[in-house]
Write a protein that holds these residues in place. Structure first.
Motif, PDB file in Angstrom:
ATOM      1  N   ASP A   1       0.863  -1.185   0.000  1.00 13.40           N
ATOM      2  CA  ASP A   1       0.000   0.000   0.000  1.00 13.40           C
ATOM      3  C   ASP A   1       0.902   1.239   0.000  1.00 13.40           C
ATOM      4  O   ASP A   1       1.609   1.481   0.970  1.00 13.40           O
ATOM      5  CB  ASP A   1      -0.890  -0.123   1.265  1.00 13.40           C
ATOM      6  CG  ASP A   1      -1.574   1.150   1.702  1.00 13.40           C
ATOM      7  OD1 ASP A   1      -1.495   2.166   0.996  1.00 13.40           O
ATOM      8  OD2 ASP A   1      -2.191   1.115   2.786  1.00 13.40           O
ATOM      9  N   GLY A   2       0.889   1.970  -1.099  1.00 11.11           N
ATOM     10  CA  GLY A   2       1.760   3.152  -1.196  1.00 11.11           C
ATOM     11  C   GLY A   2       3.111   2.823  -1.802  1.00 11.11           C
ATOM     12  O   GLY A   2       4.008   3.661  -1.830  1.00 11.11           O
ATOM     13  N   PHE A   3       3.263   1.638  -2.286  1.00 12.87           N
ATOM     14  CA  PHE A   3       4.483   1.181  -2.943  1.00 12.87           C
ATOM     15  C   PHE A   3       4.100   0.144  -3.987  1.00 12.87           C
ATOM     16  O   PHE A   3       3.299  -0.737  -3.657  1.00 12.87           O
ATOM     17  CB  PHE A   3       5.437   0.551  -1.914  1.00 12.87           C
ATOM     18  CG  PHE A   3       6.758   0.118  -2.507  1.00 12.87           C
ATOM     19  CD1 PHE A   3       7.867   0.937  -2.415  1.00 12.87           C
ATOM     20  CD2 PHE A   3       6.870  -1.098  -3.176  1.00 12.87           C
ATOM     21  CE1 PHE A   3       9.079   0.556  -2.978  1.00 12.87           C
ATOM     22  CE2 PHE A   3       8.077  -1.477  -3.738  1.00 12.87           C
ATOM     23  CZ  PHE A   3       9.182  -0.659  -3.634  1.00 12.87           C
ATOM     24  N   PRO A   4       4.608   0.155  -5.180  1.00 15.88           N
ATOM     25  CA  PRO A   4       5.526   1.133  -5.748  1.00 15.88           C
ATOM     26  C   PRO A   4       4.837   2.439  -6.158  1.00 15.88           C
ATOM     27  O   PRO A   4       3.643   2.457  -6.428  1.00 15.88           O
ATOM     28  CB  PRO A   4       6.063   0.410  -6.988  1.00 15.88           C
ATOM     29  CG  PRO A   4       4.960  -0.507  -7.397  1.00 15.88           C
ATOM     30  CD  PRO A   4       4.289  -0.931  -6.124  1.00 15.88           C
ATOM     31  N   ARG A   5       5.613   3.507  -6.193  1.00 15.63           N
ATOM     32  CA  ARG A   5       5.109   4.813  -6.621  1.00 15.63           C
ATOM     33  C   ARG A   5       5.893   5.363  -7.796  1.00 15.63           C
ATOM     34  O   ARG A   5       5.600   6.471  -8.251  1.00 15.63           O
ATOM     35  CB  ARG A   5       5.247   5.802  -5.458  1.00 15.63           C
ATOM     36  CG  ARG A   5       4.003   5.928  -4.604  1.00 15.63           C
ATOM     37  CD  ARG A   5       4.354   6.799  -3.419  1.00 15.63           C
ATOM     38  NE  ARG A   5       3.278   7.670  -3.053  1.00 15.63           N
ATOM     39  CZ  ARG A   5       2.458   7.430  -2.034  1.00 15.63           C
ATOM     40  NH1 ARG A   5       2.559   6.341  -1.323  1.00 15.63           N
ATOM     41  NH2 ARG A   5       1.533   8.297  -1.735  1.00 15.63           N
ATOM     42  N   THR A   6       6.902   4.634  -8.242  1.00 14.57           N
ATOM     43  CA  THR A   6       7.658   5.023  -9.447  1.00 14.57           C
ATOM     44  C   THR A   6       7.958   3.725 -10.210  1.00 14.57           C
ATOM     45  O   THR A   6       7.891   2.630  -9.623  1.00 14.57           O
ATOM     46  CB  THR A   6       9.015   5.681  -9.091  1.00 14.57           C
ATOM     47  OG1 THR A   6       9.809   4.714  -8.383  1.00 14.57           O
ATOM     48  CG2 THR A   6       8.862   6.919  -8.229  1.00 14.57           C
ATOM     49  N   ILE A   7       8.331   3.886 -11.478  1.00 13.52           N
ATOM     50  CA  ILE A   7       8.662   2.697 -12.272  1.00 13.52           C
ATOM     51  C   ILE A   7       9.886   2.004 -11.668  1.00 13.52           C
ATOM     52  O   ILE A   7       9.926   0.779 -11.587  1.00 13.52           O
ATOM     53  CB  ILE A   7       8.898   3.099 -13.747  1.00 13.52           C
ATOM     54  CG1 ILE A   7       7.612   3.744 -14.251  1.00 13.52           C
ATOM     55  CG2 ILE A   7       9.381   1.898 -14.580  1.00 13.52           C
ATOM     56  CD1 ILE A   7       7.048   3.348 -15.549  1.00 13.52           C
ATOM     57  N   ALA A   8      10.857   2.794 -11.211  1.00 15.07           N
ATOM     58  CA  ALA A   8      12.050   2.182 -10.601  1.00 15.07           C
ATOM     59  C   ALA A   8      11.654   1.322  -9.394  1.00 15.07           C
ATOM     60  O   ALA A   8      12.197   0.232  -9.185  1.00 15.07           O
ATOM     61  CB  ALA A   8      13.052   3.264 -10.182  1.00 15.07           C
ATOM     62  N   GLN A   9      10.686   1.804  -8.604  1.00 11.16           N
ATOM     63  CA  GLN A   9      10.233   1.017  -7.443  1.00 11.16           C
ATOM     64  C   GLN A   9       9.517  -0.254  -7.888  1.00 11.16           C
ATOM     65  O   GLN A   9       9.655  -1.312  -7.268  1.00 11.16           O
ATOM     66  CB  GLN A   9       9.303   1.854  -6.555  1.00 11.16           C
ATOM     67  CG  GLN A   9      10.016   2.981  -5.814  1.00 11.16           C
ATOM     68  CD  GLN A   9       9.082   3.800  -4.943  1.00 11.16           C
ATOM     69  OE1 GLN A   9       7.968   3.396  -4.620  1.00 11.16           O
ATOM     70  NE2 GLN A   9       9.535   4.982  -4.539  1.00 11.16           N
ATOM     71  N   ALA A  10       8.746  -0.178  -8.972  1.00 13.95           N
ATOM     72  CA  ALA A  10       8.038  -1.367  -9.466  1.00 13.95           C
ATOM     73  C   ALA A  10       9.049  -2.408  -9.927  1.00 13.95           C
ATOM     74  O   ALA A  10       8.886  -3.613  -9.674  1.00 13.95           O
ATOM     75  CB  ALA A  10       7.095  -0.985 -10.600  1.00 13.95           C
ATOM     76  N   GLU A  11      10.107  -1.944 -10.585  1.00 19.96           N
ATOM     77  CA  GLU A  11      11.139  -2.878 -11.041  1.00 19.96           C
ATOM     78  C   GLU A  11      11.871  -3.494  -9.848  1.00 19.96           C
ATOM     79  O   GLU A  11      12.154  -4.692  -9.827  1.00 19.96           O
ATOM     80  CB  GLU A  11      12.116  -2.166 -11.988  1.00 19.96           C
ATOM     81  CG  GLU A  11      11.486  -2.018 -13.367  1.00 19.96           C
ATOM     82  CD  GLU A  11      12.166  -1.028 -14.303  1.00 19.96           C
ATOM     83  OE1 GLU A  11      13.069  -0.284 -13.848  1.00 19.96           O
ATOM     84  OE2 GLU A  11      11.779  -1.004 -15.484  1.00 19.96           O
ATOM     85  N   ALA A  12      12.122  -2.664  -8.832  1.00 21.59           N
ATOM     86  CA  ALA A  12      12.793  -3.171  -7.618  1.00 21.59           C
ATOM     87  C   ALA A  12      11.913  -4.205  -6.914  1.00 21.59           C
ATOM     88  O   ALA A  12      12.409  -5.228  -6.430  1.00 21.59           O
ATOM     89  CB  ALA A  12      13.122  -2.017  -6.673  1.00 21.59           C
TER      90      ALA A  12
END
Ligand code: ADP
Length: 190
Positions: free
Chosen positions: A85-96
């Motif tokens: 919830d609240g993550f990911p918030r950027t494409i880099a976070q989704a990839e991580a």
């Protein structure tokens, strides 16, 4: 393992619906916003850094939030799954997140996009600010958060569509109706 990403603009009801999903499916809940607010309350170094970004309506740097997430994830023993919830918030976070789960032999099961009209988001956040006193729920910071959402976070909708994990949810209406639509989507991938 049921790994759910609950997604939506600030004020879209991610926290409220997450609580209901946790209760129904018995999975763990990670709210990055809650983790950061707890650090601020404790007065830690991380809390101080977090506060400066949150007060400006900006996102924390990806590496910081990814580290926090990995640590929280590893603190769950014998988990049936997690709602993010609240993550990911950027494409880099989704990839991580994808990499982090793959390293643990897991994957995201579904991404739920709680779709709510912008005027309604503003109304809800201003009301929440008055009731809870959350410092970032004031009109000026809310506007900044919505801009950040559109620029940095909304592109994840197409990213998750490409991954074949996307589910649209009508986030405006009775709480129960929204929960029912969410459960229907989850039960399809369970
Ligand atoms: P909301 O979604 O209602 O804006 P949250 O409680 O999820 O509120 O987050 C509050 C603030 O915490 C965000 O505006 C941001 O500054 C920070 N934050 C939370 N999650 C993340 C994240 N994944 N990446 C970067 N910053 C984050």
């Amino acid at each position: 393992m049921l790994n759910i990403v609950i997604f939506g603009a600030p004020g879209s009801g991610k926290g409220t619906q997450s609580e209901r999903i946790v209760e129904k499916y018995g999975i763990n809940h990670i709210s990055t916003g809650d983790v950061l607010r707890a650090e601020i309350k404790k007065g830690t170094e991380l809390g101080k850094v977090a506060q400066s970004y949150i007060d400006q309506g900006q996102l924390l740097p990806d590496h910081l939030i990814v580290d926090i997430l990995a640590a929280t994830l590893d603190s769950f023993a014998e988990s049936k799954g997690v709602i993010f919830d609240g993550f990911p918030r950027t494409i880099a976070q989704a990839e991580a997140l994808k990499k982090m789960l793959a390293e643990r032999g897991q994957a995201v099961s579904i991404m739920l996009n709680l779709d709510v009209p912008e005027e309604e988001l503003m109304k809800r956040l201003i009301k929440r600010g008055q009731e809870s006193g959350r410092a970032d729920d004031n009109e000026e910071t809310i506007k900044k958060r919505l801009v950040v959402y559109h620029n940095q976070t909304a592109p994840l909708i197409d990213w998750y569509k490409q991954e074949g994990l996307y589910a649209h949810i009508h986030g405006f209406g009775a709480l129960e109706t929204i929960t029912a639509e969410i459960c229907q989507a989850i039960d399809k991938v369970k």
